[in-house]
Scaffold this motif. Structure first.
Motif, mmCIF file in Angstrom:
data_model
loop_
_atom_site.group_PDB
_atom_site.id
_atom_site.type_symbol
_atom_site.label_atom_id
_atom_site.label_comp_id
_atom_site.label_asym_id
_atom_site.label_seq_id
_atom_site.Cartn_x
_atom_site.Cartn_y
_atom_site.Cartn_z
ATOM 1 N N VAL A 39 0.846 -1.193 0.000
ATOM 2 C CA VAL A 39 0.000 0.000 0.000
ATOM 3 C C VAL A 39 0.880 1.240 0.000
ATOM 4 O O VAL A 39 1.987 1.237 0.529
ATOM 5 C CB VAL A 39 -0.934 0.024 1.230
ATOM 6 N N ALA A 40 0.365 2.312 -0.615
ATOM 7 C CA ALA A 40 1.108 3.572 -0.660
ATOM 8 C C ALA A 40 1.139 4.194 0.723
ATOM 9 O O ALA A 40 0.106 4.274 1.391
ATOM 10 C CB ALA A 40 0.454 4.518 -1.661
ATOM 11 N N ASP A 41 2.311 4.617 1.158
ATOM 12 C CA ASP A 41 2.426 5.183 2.509
ATOM 13 C C ASP A 41 2.267 6.693 2.527
ATOM 14 O O ASP A 41 2.386 7.318 3.579
ATOM 15 C CB ASP A 41 3.746 4.781 3.155
ATOM 16 N N ASP A 42 1.995 7.306 1.346
ATOM 17 C CA ASP A 42 1.815 8.754 1.306
ATOM 18 C C ASP A 42 0.375 9.142 0.985
ATOM 19 O O ASP A 42 0.085 10.296 0.705
ATOM 20 C CB ASP A 42 2.766 9.383 0.279
ATOM 21 N N ILE A 43 -0.531 8.167 1.011
ATOM 22 C CA ILE A 43 -1.937 8.442 0.775
ATOM 23 C C ILE A 43 -2.658 8.474 2.111
ATOM 24 O O ILE A 43 -2.543 7.551 2.918
ATOM 25 C CB ILE A 43 -2.589 7.370 -0.132
ATOM 26 N N GLY A 44 -3.379 9.562 2.348
ATOM 27 C CA GLY A 44 -4.114 9.697 3.598
ATOM 28 C C GLY A 44 -5.604 9.729 3.364
ATOM 29 O O GLY A 44 -6.074 10.035 2.261
ATOM 30 N N TYR A 45 -6.357 9.413 4.408
ATOM 31 C CA TYR A 45 -7.818 9.374 4.316
ATOM 32 C C TYR A 45 -8.397 10.198 5.449
ATOM 33 O O TYR A 45 -8.000 10.062 6.609
ATOM 34 C CB TYR A 45 -8.313 7.927 4.398
ATOM 35 N N ARG A 46 -9.361 11.043 5.117
ATOM 36 C CA ARG A 46 -9.990 11.898 6.113
ATOM 37 C C ARG A 46 -10.861 11.092 7.061
ATOM 38 O O ARG A 46 -11.197 9.937 6.796
ATOM 39 C CB ARG A 46 -10.809 12.981 5.420
ATOM 40 N N GLY A 47 -11.238 11.749 8.163
ATOM 41 C CA GLY A 47 -12.006 11.084 9.196
ATOM 42 C C GLY A 47 -13.240 10.344 8.703
ATOM 43 O O GLY A 47 -13.420 9.154 9.006
ATOM 44 N N PRO A 48 -14.117 10.985 7.922
ATOM 45 C CA PRO A 48 -15.321 10.297 7.462
ATOM 46 C C PRO A 48 -15.008 9.055 6.618
ATOM 47 O O PRO A 48 -15.705 8.046 6.714
ATOM 48 C CB PRO A 48 -16.037 11.368 6.624
ATOM 49 N N THR A 49 -13.950 9.128 5.832
ATOM 50 C CA THR A 49 -13.548 7.976 5.025
ATOM 51 C C THR A 49 -13.025 6.855 5.912
ATOM 52 O O THR A 49 -13.355 5.678 5.721
ATOM 53 C CB THR A 49 -12.466 8.388 4.003
ATOM 54 N N ALA A 50 -12.209 7.221 6.903
ATOM 55 C CA ALA A 50 -11.685 6.224 7.839
ATOM 56 C C ALA A 50 -12.831 5.536 8.578
ATOM 57 O O ALA A 50 -12.825 4.319 8.775
ATOM 58 C CB ALA A 50 -10.728 6.885 8.833
ATOM 59 N N CYS A 51 -13.837 6.318 8.988
ATOM 60 C CA CYS A 51 -14.997 5.754 9.684
ATOM 61 C C CYS A 51 -15.718 4.746 8.806
ATOM 62 O O CYS A 51 -16.084 3.647 9.257
ATOM 63 C CB CYS A 51 -15.968 6.863 10.083
ATOM 64 N N SER A 52 -15.954 5.121 7.554
ATOM 65 C CA SER A 52 -16.679 4.245 6.638
ATOM 66 C C SER A 52 -15.933 2.941 6.416
ATOM 67 O O SER A 52 -16.520 1.851 6.454
ATOM 68 C CB SER A 52 -16.901 4.973 5.307
ATOM 69 N N ALA A 53 -14.622 3.023 6.205
ATOM 70 C CA ALA A 53 -13.829 1.824 5.925
ATOM 71 C C ALA A 53 -13.679 0.934 7.158
ATOM 72 O O ALA A 53 -13.605 -0.293 7.036
ATOM 73 C CB ALA A 53 -12.448 2.227 5.398
ATOM 74 N N ALA A 54 -13.624 1.543 8.349
ATOM 75 C CA ALA A 54 -13.423 0.772 9.574
ATOM 76 C C ALA A 54 -14.731 0.320 10.213
ATOM 77 O O ALA A 54 -14.723 -0.508 11.128
ATOM 78 C CB ALA A 54 -12.616 1.593 10.585
ATOM 79 N N GLY A 55 -15.848 0.896 9.761
ATOM 80 C CA GLY A 55 -17.136 0.520 10.323
ATOM 81 C C GLY A 55 -17.385 1.103 11.704
ATOM 82 O O GLY A 55 -18.012 0.470 12.553
ATOM 83 N N ILE A 56 -16.902 2.326 11.941
ATOM 84 C CA ILE A 56 -17.072 2.970 13.241
ATOM 85 C C ILE A 56 -17.756 4.315 13.060
ATOM 86 O O ILE A 56 -17.915 4.809 11.946
ATOM 87 C CB ILE A 56 -15.709 3.183 13.950
ATOM 88 N N THR A 57 -18.169 4.925 14.171
ATOM 89 C CA THR A 57 -18.786 6.238 14.117
ATOM 90 C C THR A 57 -17.715 7.325 14.212
ATOM 91 O O THR A 57 -16.598 7.075 14.671
ATOM 92 C CB THR A 57 -19.780 6.433 15.285
#
Length: 205
Positions: A39-57
């Protein structure tokens, strides 16, 4: 208690019991050993995206960041105009934390497990299966260790990080990411981000 290695917990060599344990491990997907793509180590994901991918609020994400359970490693929120950026590895850990919580593992044990995972390289994570009896968390790096724990009744459930890796990879393929050096303008913030900023402003104002 620190995350324990699965080694040295052999429960005997009854062939029938061992075969039954192997079957259970296979049914639960705990022997998933395919090596995921880099995986690319210079790609970041914003909070809402992280929530969606991790299945959390978003509330969980914000609380875990503020209490140093899972901090974004690409960019932390600094001031009202900046946004947290989570790496692929961060989101993988977020998803593991959610699963451990759902199965009743204590927050103290989860903190220990997260600290342990942070010390691992990204590629190493994909080769680990975490097992827990609801009290302790065990690290297994081979099929035999998983089977030993299942056979001995110590491993009530398990999480194969290679499988979680694939799940996160699939989720993020459909979600927006950004390179760490290219931030989006503040007006593109998610409403949840704005709410968090207002709360911070009230506290510091």
């Amino acid at each position: 208690m620190a995350v324990s290695s699965g080694e040295g917990k052999t429960a005997g060599h009854d062939p029938a019991q061992r075969e039954s344990a192997r079957e259970r491990a296979g049914e639960q997907g705990l022997l998933f050993d395919e090596r995921p793509a880099a995986v690319a180590d210079d790609i970041g994901y914003r909070g809402p995206t992280a929530c969606s991918a991790a299945g959390i609020t978003y509330r969980q994400l914000d609380y875990w960041a503020r209490t140093d359970l899972v901090q974004p490693t690409i960019r932390a929120a600094q001031g009202s105009g900046s946004q947290r950026l989570y790496s692929f590895r961060d989101i993988l850990v977020l998803k593991v934390v959610k699963r451990l919580l759902d199965t009743g593992v204590s927050l103290q044990q989860i903190r220990t497990a997260v600290h342990h995972l942070r010390e691992r390289g990204v590629n190493d994570l994909a080769q680990i299966t975490l097992m827990s009896d609801g009290v302790s968390v065990y690290e297994c790096t081979s099929a035999d260790e998983v089977i030993d724990l299942l056979q001995g009744g110590q491993g009530v459930f398990g999480i194969a990080l290679g499988r979680v890796w694939r799940e996160v990879e699939g989720s993020l393929a459909e979600l927006p990411g950004e390179r760490a050096e290219v931030g989006l303008p503040p007006e593109a913030d998610h409403p949840s981000d704005e709410l968090a900023q207002r709360r911070r402003a009230r506290k510091t104002g």
